[in-house]
Motif scaffolding. Structure first.
Motif, PDB file in Angstrom:
ATOM      1  N   GLU A 180      78.648  18.165  77.664  1.00  0.00           N
ATOM      2  CA  GLU A 180      77.440  18.615  78.353  1.00  0.00           C
ATOM      3  C   GLU A 180      76.977  19.807  77.482  1.00  0.00           C
ATOM      4  O   GLU A 180      75.685  20.131  77.248  1.00  0.00           O
ATOM      5  CB  GLU A 180      77.869  19.116  79.890  1.00  0.00           C
ATOM      6  N   ARG A 181      77.855  20.969  77.107  1.00  0.00           N
ATOM      7  CA  ARG A 181      77.468  22.015  76.544  1.00  0.00           C
ATOM      8  C   ARG A 181      76.787  21.709  75.236  1.00  0.00           C
ATOM      9  O   ARG A 181      75.953  22.563  74.613  1.00  0.00           O
ATOM     10  CB  ARG A 181      78.658  22.903  76.526  1.00  0.00           C
ATOM     11  N   SER A 218      86.239  15.603  76.371  1.00  0.00           N
ATOM     12  CA  SER A 218      86.091  16.607  77.405  1.00  0.00           C
ATOM     13  C   SER A 218      84.356  16.621  77.682  1.00  0.00           C
ATOM     14  O   SER A 218      83.557  16.860  77.092  1.00  0.00           O
ATOM     15  CB  SER A 218      86.091  17.995  76.628  1.00  0.00           C
ATOM     16  N   ASP A 239      88.440  20.296  74.306  1.00  0.00           N
ATOM     17  CA  ASP A 239      87.856  21.422  75.375  1.00  0.00           C
ATOM     18  C   ASP A 239      87.852  22.875  74.549  1.00  0.00           C
ATOM     19  O   ASP A 239      87.652  23.749  75.181  1.00  0.00           O
ATOM     20  CB  ASP A 239      88.262  21.279  76.586  1.00  0.00           C
ATOM     21  N   ASP A 274      82.777  18.357  79.777  1.00  0.00           N
ATOM     22  CA  ASP A 274      82.229  19.715  79.644  1.00  0.00           C
ATOM     23  C   ASP A 274      81.736  19.878  78.240  1.00  0.00           C
ATOM     24  O   ASP A 274      80.461  20.549  78.148  1.00  0.00           O
ATOM     25  CB  ASP A 274      83.028  20.831  80.250  1.00  0.00           C
TER      26      ASP A 274
END
Length: 446
Positions: free
Chosen positions: A294-295, A289, A260, A291
């Motif tokens: 997704e990013r 991660s 991350d 997150d």
């Protein structure tokens, strides 16, 4: 655009190394089927020489070269007309590559095994090599640098480059390879360059080529290096043994191990950079991660839409060879990337240097946020001709060593041989090869 695979918890723990490797994204690359295509091409070159090369160039490249070997004046013209910024960039890339590859030179090592008995390992360059430079979807002048520099650093005396003639060329370059490739050859002092591409180029290097009147166009080589499409790879496999080869390099691939702390924009840009090569190019992100995953997906959608080769990149990122692999932690990620054995591996994690030091299988490793793969493609000083398709678990990238042969020189005195004679005769008898022992004892019969 890009699929996700979860290897969390028991999904990873239940897999052995082979099963894990088979689970990961990988391009289908059927060299065996391509052998059926290239075998008649190679036989055509073997038996019909230069005429076959012209016929095959006309068939596959849409160009029939008058002169298969590029004249010196055409090489000079390509360098003279090269954009000054490109020339400066190539010059700097060459300088950096020479720094790295010159440090790879090996020296002879002599070991005294016993008083009067020595073994010396002497490193001798291959006498003549053929260097292949692709010219299909992308015309890779940088591959001239990556092939030629280590060969020159190794001391190879005879270098020949082959690259496909380009249908789009105009003026003085009609019927010849891309002018930037020609200019790179000239910049490196390579004056033997052929307008021949594909499997037929590998066959030309293996068999040599003559005109119908017996005039030699190209002498055979001992070793062929350089990347290419599936037909180039198949020709290398077919002719291996008659010639040495560097590897059977397939479509390019990038794997990124990230946590991350990674910048999603950097990760997305780097995945896209390799997907740009080819519709079969592989782009794999391994991360713990959700997150970040997704990013990165969001960044991919935005960046692909605005880049030049969007259609090609979308096919690559959406193919079975690309994906995001979710793992429990960086430790699990290391296991995954070692099983994948990527051509290019980026480490974008906390303590990236320490994580990179634990990687065992990769063609080249790029450490941290400021070492993207594209740096290695052009100007890191490293070599970009690297093993693909998982071959990094047993093979290395192109280097000075690729062009050297180690020869053992055994030098024993009479006393040194007498001292070890019983060892030789005992082992010879154990293997039921008594004449081996007699070749030693005969020297002490008088």
């Amino acid at each position: 655009m890009i699929t996700r695979t979860s290897l969390r918890g028991s999904a990873l723990a239940s897999l052995d190394a082979r099963a894990l490797r088979d689970t990961l994204p990988r391009a289908a690359f059927d060299v065996e089927t391509a052998l059926d295509v290239v075998r008649p091409i190679c036989e055509q070159v073997r038996h019909h020489g230069a005429d076959a090369l012209r016929d095959l160039s006309e068939k596959f490249d849409g160009v029939r070269p008058d002169a298969l070997r590029v004249p010196a004046e055409v090489l000079s013209a390509a360098l003279d007309q090269l954009d000054p910024d490109i020339r400066a960039a190539l010059t700097e890339a060459i300088r950096r590559a020479r720094l790295v590859h010159d440090d790879q030179r090996r020296t002879a090592t002599t070991t005294q095994v016993a008083p009067g008995g020595t073994v010396t390992e002497r490193w001798v360059p291959v006498d003549r090599v053929g260097l292949y430079v692709p010219g299909g979807v992308a015309v890779l002048a940088s591959s001239v640098v990556m092939n030629v520099v280590p060969a020159q650093a190794a001391g190879v005396e005879s270098l020949a480059v082959a690259s496909p003639p380009q249908r789009s060329n105009t003026g003085a370059f009609v019927g010849y390879p891309d002018p930037t490739i020609l200019a790179a050859c000239a910049l490196l002092g390579v004056d033997e360059v052929y307008a021949v591409g594909g499997a037929q180029a590998i066959a030309m290097f293996a068999y040599g080529a003559r005109e119908a009147d017996g005039t030699t166009v190209c002498e055979p080589v001992s070793l062929v290096t350089g990347p290419g499409n599936i037909y180039v790879v198949a020709a290398k496999r077919l002719l291996k043994g008659l010639i040495g080869i560097d590897s059977e390099a397939g479509p390019t691939e990038i794997a990124i191990l990230a946590d991350d702390s990674a910048d999603a924009e950097h990760v997305a840009a780097d995945l896209i950079s390799q997907a740009e090569h080819d519709k079969l190019a592989a782009a794999v992100l391994v991360t713990d991660s959700d997150d970040l995953a997704e990013r990165v997906e969001q960044a991919l959608e935005r960046r692909v839409a605005s880049t030049k080769h969007a259609e090609r990149i979308r096919v690559s990122l959406g193919g079975e060879q690309s994906g995001i692999v979710l793992v429990d932690d960086v430790e699990a990620g290391l296991r995954v990337v070692d099983a994948y054995a990527a051509e290019h591996l980026e480490i974008q994690t906390r303590d990236a240097s320490a994580v990179a030091a634990r990687v065992r299988n990769a063609g080249a490793i790029f450490v941290g946020a400021y070492a993207p793969v594209s740096l290695g493609d052009y100007a890191a000083g490293s070599n970009h001709v690297l093993p693909t398709g998982g071959c990094a678990c047993h093979s290395s990238g192109l280097s000075v060593q690729s062009f050297l042969r180690g020869i053992h020189v055994v030098d024993y005195t009479q006393d040194a041989l007498r001292e070890v004679a019983s060892v030789v005769t005992t082992l010879a008898q154990a293997e039921d090869l008594p004449a081996h022992g007699e070749a030693v004892t005969a020297r002490f019969e008088r």
